[in-house]
Structures are given as structure tokens and as C-alpha cells.
Design an enzyme around this catalytic site. Structure first.
Site, mmCIF file in Angstrom:
data_model
loop_
_atom_site.group_PDB
_atom_site.id
_atom_site.type_symbol
_atom_site.label_atom_id
_atom_site.label_comp_id
_atom_site.label_asym_id
_atom_site.label_seq_id
_atom_site.Cartn_x
_atom_site.Cartn_y
_atom_site.Cartn_z
ATOM 1 N N VAL A 101 42.357 24.941 37.661
ATOM 2 C CA VAL A 101 41.318 24.420 38.549
ATOM 3 C C VAL A 101 40.151 23.931 37.680
ATOM 4 O O VAL A 101 39.741 24.636 36.745
ATOM 5 C CB VAL A 101 40.803 25.516 39.510
ATOM 6 C CG1 VAL A 101 39.846 24.898 40.525
ATOM 7 C CG2 VAL A 101 41.952 26.221 40.208
ATOM 8 N N THR A 108 36.935 23.839 36.433
ATOM 9 C CA THR A 108 35.675 24.609 36.425
ATOM 10 C C THR A 108 35.250 24.756 34.966
ATOM 11 O O THR A 108 35.969 24.341 34.062
ATOM 12 C CB THR A 108 35.860 26.033 37.001
ATOM 13 O OG1 THR A 108 36.680 26.786 36.095
ATOM 14 C CG2 THR A 108 36.478 26.038 38.381
ATOM 15 N N ASP A 151 25.906 42.975 38.385
ATOM 16 C CA ASP A 151 26.968 42.820 37.391
ATOM 17 C C ASP A 151 28.150 43.648 37.884
ATOM 18 O O ASP A 151 28.014 44.857 38.105
ATOM 19 C CB ASP A 151 26.447 43.341 36.038
ATOM 20 C CG ASP A 151 27.442 43.164 34.910
ATOM 21 O OD1 ASP A 151 28.667 43.133 35.185
ATOM 22 O OD2 ASP A 151 26.994 43.073 33.759
ATOM 23 N N VAL A 152 29.305 43.020 38.060
ATOM 24 C CA VAL A 152 30.439 43.743 38.641
ATOM 25 C C VAL A 152 30.943 44.873 37.734
ATOM 26 O O VAL A 152 31.665 45.760 38.183
ATOM 27 C CB VAL A 152 31.618 42.801 39.015
ATOM 28 C CG1 VAL A 152 31.209 41.822 40.111
ATOM 29 C CG2 VAL A 152 32.177 42.086 37.793
ATOM 30 N N TYR A 199 43.292 38.073 29.039
ATOM 31 C CA TYR A 199 43.166 37.497 30.387
ATOM 32 C C TYR A 199 44.470 37.649 31.159
ATOM 33 O O TYR A 199 44.473 38.063 32.334
ATOM 34 C CB TYR A 199 42.788 36.015 30.267
ATOM 35 C CG TYR A 199 42.562 35.324 31.599
ATOM 36 C CD1 TYR A 199 41.323 35.366 32.219
ATOM 37 C CD2 TYR A 199 43.590 34.617 32.233
ATOM 38 C CE1 TYR A 199 41.101 34.731 33.440
ATOM 39 C CE2 TYR A 199 43.381 33.979 33.442
ATOM 40 C CZ TYR A 199 42.135 34.037 34.045
ATOM 41 O OH TYR A 199 41.927 33.399 35.251
HETATM 42 P P1 NDP Z 1 33.426 30.286 35.996
HETATM 43 O O1 NDP Z 1 33.333 30.718 34.571
HETATM 44 O O2 NDP Z 1 33.083 28.882 36.352
HETATM 45 O O3 NDP Z 1 32.526 31.269 36.910
HETATM 46 C C1 NDP Z 1 32.557 32.640 36.712
HETATM 47 C C2 NDP Z 1 31.612 33.263 37.707
HETATM 48 O O4 NDP Z 1 31.677 34.694 37.568
HETATM 49 C C3 NDP Z 1 30.162 32.885 37.516
HETATM 50 O O5 NDP Z 1 29.579 32.705 38.777
HETATM 51 C C4 NDP Z 1 29.549 34.097 36.820
HETATM 52 O O6 NDP Z 1 28.161 34.178 37.163
HETATM 53 C C5 NDP Z 1 30.373 35.228 37.420
HETATM 54 N N1 NDP Z 1 30.466 36.424 36.574
HETATM 55 C C6 NDP Z 1 31.011 36.517 35.344
HETATM 56 N N2 NDP Z 1 30.907 37.775 34.886
HETATM 57 C C7 NDP Z 1 30.294 38.484 35.868
HETATM 58 C C8 NDP Z 1 29.893 39.834 35.990
HETATM 59 N N3 NDP Z 1 30.101 40.723 35.002
HETATM 60 N N4 NDP Z 1 29.289 40.240 37.135
HETATM 61 C C9 NDP Z 1 29.057 39.350 38.138
HETATM 62 N N5 NDP Z 1 29.422 38.069 38.076
HETATM 63 C C10 NDP Z 1 30.021 37.634 36.942
HETATM 64 O O7 NDP Z 1 34.911 30.640 36.417
HETATM 65 P P2 NDP Z 1 35.899 30.053 37.542
HETATM 66 O O8 NDP Z 1 35.155 29.611 38.731
HETATM 67 O O9 NDP Z 1 36.842 29.140 36.884
HETATM 68 O O10 NDP Z 1 36.711 31.370 37.874
HETATM 69 C C11 NDP Z 1 36.483 32.179 39.018
HETATM 70 C C12 NDP Z 1 37.661 33.119 39.162
HETATM 71 O O11 NDP Z 1 38.854 32.362 39.310
HETATM 72 C C13 NDP Z 1 37.893 34.035 37.951
HETATM 73 O O12 NDP Z 1 38.321 35.310 38.375
HETATM 74 C C14 NDP Z 1 39.011 33.329 37.210
HETATM 75 O O13 NDP Z 1 39.734 34.188 36.397
HETATM 76 C C15 NDP Z 1 39.821 32.805 38.367
HETATM 77 N N6 NDP Z 1 40.736 31.716 38.070
HETATM 78 C C16 NDP Z 1 40.263 30.535 37.554
HETATM 79 C C17 NDP Z 1 41.146 29.503 37.296
HETATM 80 C C18 NDP Z 1 40.693 28.189 36.749
HETATM 81 O O14 NDP Z 1 41.572 27.374 36.377
HETATM 82 N N7 NDP Z 1 39.413 27.895 36.672
HETATM 83 C C19 NDP Z 1 42.592 29.649 37.560
HETATM 84 C C20 NDP Z 1 42.974 30.916 38.095
HETATM 85 C C21 NDP Z 1 42.068 31.907 38.339
HETATM 86 P P3 NDP Z 1 27.068 34.891 36.203
HETATM 87 O O15 NDP Z 1 27.342 34.405 34.813
HETATM 88 O O16 NDP Z 1 25.751 34.451 36.774
HETATM 89 O O17 NDP Z 1 27.295 36.356 36.366
#
Ligand code: NDP
Length: 254
Positions: free
Chosen positions: A194, A196, A67-68, A161
Site C-alpha cells: 500500500v 504509504t 504510545d501503544v 516485521y
Molecule cells: P506509516 O509509517 O505511514 O504510519 C504508522 C503510524 O503508526 C503513524 O501514524 C505513527 O504515528 C503510528 N505509530 C508508530 N509507532 C507508534 C507507537 N509506538 N504508538 C502509537 N502510534 C504509533 O505506516 P502505514 O500506514 O503504512 O502502516 C499502518 C499499518 O499497516 C502498520 O501496522 C503496517 O505494518 C501495516 N501494513 C502496511 C502496509 C503497507 O504496504 N504500507 C502493508 C501491510 C500492512 P506517530 O509516529 O505519530 O506515533
């Protein structure tokens, strides 16, 4: 040859939040460029599933549960990654979370959670892996920021955010300045919308603002952001540090 500078053969890359969405595409992109990939997230089963896909396609990858927001779990993961794949050359601070709600309705706990994952998570990852990179006198960190650092998204409100991503951009520049003499480059990508789980880009209520306001009139796929992360992780960007690379289909030109 020019493409050789993008080659990551033998480098070890960690992708936080690498089990879905953008992180999953980054893990694949780095792996296809030759890197050994550590997929890190809180959900072991999701990490394993993402790694299985990579391994099936010939990429050397391994799953690590952490967990980050919990620095001790990151330290333990860093030890395990080093033992399994070798010293870490590349860190992608991608894990993130978002809450869509007006400011008066956001609880203190929700605000703290967003800041904790998005800002403290980047801080923790950078410190844990950065210290090891400093000892090796080389390393690359790519933070995942957002256009939300410079615009206010609408029609949904997401104050925590937006503030968190502005902090990520400024932390990127601060660490870049401090760690350049140590051989560590720190840059960020700032994606627009994006497709997701975090961003429901196909919901009709968002179309007017998220899609029609963008010059390219569409959202991105995670695979369209991954090449920029490979670029920033590789020697192709050797003279870049402290930069924030916007990848948004033109959204922020207006
Ligand atoms: P998702 O919600 O699809 O994925 C989030 C990921 O982060 C999961 O793999 C989750 O895995 C992991 N995660 C969440 N909290 C923790 C934690 N405390 N410790 C470790 N891992 C964690 O998000 P996106 O793929 O859309 O987003 C990825 C990044 O891109 C983020 O930083 C987001 O802010 C950024 N972003 C996204 C955009 C979009 O339009 N989608 C646009 C701009 C930026 P698990 O739950 O297993 O921990």
C-alpha cells in the site's frame, strides 16, 4: 436494507496510528460510516492535523496522544476518549513499524522495537480497550496484520516485521476464541503493498518484486483498504471472528 448493516452511526472508534497512511484512511472511512473517531498516535501535531481534516468534513473526531508500547499512556488515553466521545465500541490496532535490513545487521534493539510496536502494541491496545468492551459486553477489534505474516518479502529483508505480523494474526485468532463469549469480535486485515511512508512502492528497485509479481500489477491506496476495515468494524461482519482478510491485489496467490 443491506447497507444499514455497514452503518456505524454513533459508535466510537479508536484508530491507533490514525494520523497518517493507512490509519488516516481508516479514521476517515469509519467517520464517513457514522462513527465518532479517536485518532491516536505519538505525535500530537500529526494527530491534530488529521483530526482537523476530519472535522472540516463533518466527522466528529478528536486527537489523543499515546504510545501503544506504553500501557499507562493507553489507559490514560482510554479514559480521555471515554470522557470526550463516550465508551469505545471499535478498536483498530493499526500502529506499526518496519525495518528493512538483513538479519545479521539488525540490532537487538531494532528487533525489540519492531516486536514492541507491532505485537506488544496490539496486545496493549486489545487488553486496555478489550477490558472495557468486556464490561459493556460488546465490542469489535480489527488488527492490522500483513501478507508478510505468510510470505517473505523481497528483495529487501525484514525478518522482525514478518515475524511480528505472523504473531498479530495468531493473536487475533487467540483473542477471538477467548473473547467471543464476552461479545467481542476480533478480526484482522492483511494488506499487500500500500502506498504509504512505510512502503516506498514507487521505487524502481522494488518494482520487479512488489508490483510485477502481483496479479493486479499495482500497489493499493490506503483508501482501498479502508472499506474492508469498515466492514469488519460493522454489523455487516456480525458472524465473523478470528478471520484474517487478505487484501493484496492477488499477491499471495502464487
Ligand atoms: P506509516 O509509517 O505511514 O504510519 C504508522 C503510524 O503508526 C503513524 O501514524 C505513527 O504515528 C503510528 N505509530 C508508530 N509507532 C507508534 C507507537 N509506538 N504508538 C502509537 N502510534 C504509533 O505506516 P502505514 O500506514 O503504512 O502502516 C499502518 C499499518 O499497516 C502498520 O501496522 C503496517 O505494518 C501495516 N501494513 C502496511 C502496509 C503497507 O504496504 N504500507 C502493508 C501491510 C500492512 P506517530 O509516529 O505519530 O506515533
Amino acid at each position: 436494507m443491506i447497507l444499514d448493516s455497514f452503518d456505524l452511526t454513533g459508535r466510537v472508534a479508536v484508530v491507533t496510528g490514525g494520523n497518517q497512511g493507512l490509519g488516516r484512511a481508516f479514521a476517515r472511512g469509519l467517520g464517513e460510516a457514522g462513527a465518532l473517531v479517536a485518532v491516536l498516535g505519538r505525535t500530537a501535531a500529526h494527530n491534530e492535523a488529521a483530526v482537523a481534516e476530519l472535522v472540516q468534513d463533518g466527522i466528529r473526531a478528536a486527537a489523543f496522544t499515546a504510545d501503544v508500547t506504553d500501557k499507562a499512556s493507553l489507559e490514560a488515553a482510554a479514559d480521555a476518549i471515554e470522557a470526550t466521545l463516550g465508551p469505545v465500541d471499535i478498536l483498530i490496532n493499526n500502529a506499526g513499524t518496519c525495518i528493512h535490513r538483513p538479519a545479521f545487521e539488525v540490532t537487538d534493539d531494532e528487533f525489540a522495537e519492531v516486536m514492541n510496536v507491532n505485537v506488544t502494541g496490539v496486545w496493549n491496545g486489545s487488553q486496555v480497550f478489550g477490558r472495557r468492551m468486556a464490561a459493556a459486553e460488546r465490542g469489535v477489534i480489527v488488527n492490522v496484520g500483513s501478507i508478510s505474516a505468510q510470505i517473505v518479502n523481497r528483495p529487501q529483508w525484514q525478518p522482525a516485521y514478518n515475524a511480528s505480523k505472523a504473531a498479530v494474526h495468531q493473536l487475533t485468532k487467540s483473542l477471538a476464541a477467548e473473547w467471543a463469549p464476552l461479545g467481542i469480535r476480533v478480526n484482522a486485515v492483511a494488506p499487500g503493498y500500500v502506498r504509504t511512508e512505510m512502503a516506498p512502492v514507487d521505487k524502481p528497485e522494488f518494482r520487479r518484486f512488489w508490483i510485477e509479481d502481483a496479479p493486479q500489477q499495482r500497489a493499493a491506496t490506503p483508501e482501498e483498504i479502508a472499506p474492508s476495515v469498515v466492514f469488519l468494524a460493522s454489523d455487516a461482519s456480525a458472524f465473523m471472528t478470528g478471520s484474517v482478510l487478505v487484501i493484496d491485489g492477488g499477491y499471495t496467490v502464487y
